[in-house]
Scaffold this active site. Structure first.
Site, PDB file in Angstrom:
ATOM      1  N   GLY A 113       0.826  -1.196   0.000  1.00 35.12           N
ATOM      2  CA  GLY A 113       0.000   0.000   0.000  1.00 35.12           C
ATOM      3  C   GLY A 113       0.857   1.240   0.000  1.00 35.12           C
ATOM      4  O   GLY A 113       1.728   1.399   0.843  1.00 35.12           O
ATOM      5  N   CYS A 114       0.598   2.135  -0.958  1.00 33.74           N
ATOM      6  CA  CYS A 114       1.510   3.262  -1.165  1.00 33.74           C
ATOM      7  C   CYS A 114       1.547   4.228   0.012  1.00 33.74           C
ATOM      8  O   CYS A 114       2.506   4.951   0.190  1.00 33.74           O
ATOM      9  CB  CYS A 114       1.110   4.013  -2.437  1.00 33.74           C
ATOM     10  SG  CYS A 114       1.320   3.023  -3.920  1.00 33.74           S
ATOM     11  N   ALA A 115       0.483   4.273   0.824  1.00 35.14           N
ATOM     12  CA  ALA A 115       0.420   5.269   1.887  1.00 35.14           C
ATOM     13  C   ALA A 115       1.029   4.787   3.184  1.00 35.14           C
ATOM     14  O   ALA A 115       1.076   5.534   4.152  1.00 35.14           O
ATOM     15  CB  ALA A 115      -1.036   5.682   2.131  1.00 35.14           C
TER      16      ALA A 115
END
Length: 289
Positions: A113-115
């Site tokens: 997940g990029c965040a």
């Protein structure tokens, strides 16, 4: 491999994607390549540091770059070996001395997940005193790089759901790494640079991902003075870029881009009317990012 590249995406590597069948909005059967995810556990000497979800290529570069970008491999520490065990998906980086990080770190997991990339407080501490070289950047280089990178065959174009990071010199792309997380992709580039003893002061880093604080910090830790992206910015990323003297350029598509840090270092030598407009679909066959 494209002539300009030292390392380019390897679409022939069957381990990186899997063919699956799906159904579109009309109910028609659609074959699709989807990107694989695999856990990779990184050790620093005897200490387990992190488990990262990754596509599985260049694990040694990823481990080296991750440790270097997190400030865990200071300049006075010598890497004596980097060993990858494919069976247990583990990389062990050994050094000539024990570092302080091995005693104070607990196991952490980075997901794709990029965040939610892992950020250690030591990264911010590592920025103290960082002042990047004031490297001039020609806009003709930027347009040339964008065209070359956006048209070279890649997993990004073939399957989507992936980010790319490219180390460049002037208008030449050198090393193109991809992964499910933009942080992994930039760490692979950092690991390659460390392994090859590559100078950073004259380089440009191009990414398909957002220009977040962590991306800016990693670029600064690598000593690269210019960071360029197709995507947008976060306020903290811009603030840190201005603090360390990083030229920060985002939303670069076709003839357009926005510079939010280091504008005084841009040399606007390109004839914008001669720059190719970017096709809307850009050849994408897979799912959107």
């Amino acid at each position: 491999m494209p002539a300009d590249f030292i390392i380019a995406p390897d679409l022939g590597n069957s381990r990186l994607t899997r063919a699956v069948d799906g159904f579109d909005h009309t109910g028609a059967k659609v074959p699709l390549n989807v990107v694989e995810e695999r856990p990779l556990t990184i050790y620093l000497n005897s200490q387990e540091i992190v488990t990262a979800m990754t596509i599985g290529d260049y694990p040694e570069y990823l481990a080296l770059g991750f440790l270097r970008n997190q400030g865990m491999l200071p300049d006075d520490v010598v890497v004596t070996s980097v060993d990858f065990d494919e069976e247990v998906e583990t990389v062990v980086v050994r050094t000539n001395q024990t570092t302080t990080y091995e005693k104070k770190l607990k196991k952490k997991t980075r997901t794709s997940g990029c965040a939610v990339g892992t950020v250690f407080g030591d990264m911010m501490e590592g920025l103290e005193g960082v002042n990047l070289p004031a490297a001039d950047v020609k806009t003709s280089w930027l347009y040339s790089l964008a065209h070359k990178i956006n048209t070279v065959p890649s997993l990004y174009l073939d399957a989507g759901a992936i980010h790319g990071t490219v180390l460049c010199h002037q208008d030449r792309p050198l090393v193109y790494m991809e992964d499910v997380g933009r942080h992994n992709a930039v760490d692979k580039v950092a690991g390659w640079m460390l392994s090859e003893h590559t100078a950073a002061a004259d380089k440009i880093l191009y990414t398909t991902g957002r220009l977040t604080s962590e991306m800016v910090i990693k670029t600064a830790m690598m000593g690269i003075p210019v960071l360029v992206s197709r995507s947008g910015f976060t306020a903290w990323g811009v603030e840190i870029a201005r603090q360390v003297g990083l030229t920060l350029i985002g939303r670069m598509r076709g003839q357009r881009f926005i510079c939010l840090s280091g504008e005084e270092r841009l040399i606007r030598d390109a004839d914008i009317s001669a720059v190719r407009q970017e096709p809307k679909a850009a050849g994408r066959k897979g799912a959107a990012k």
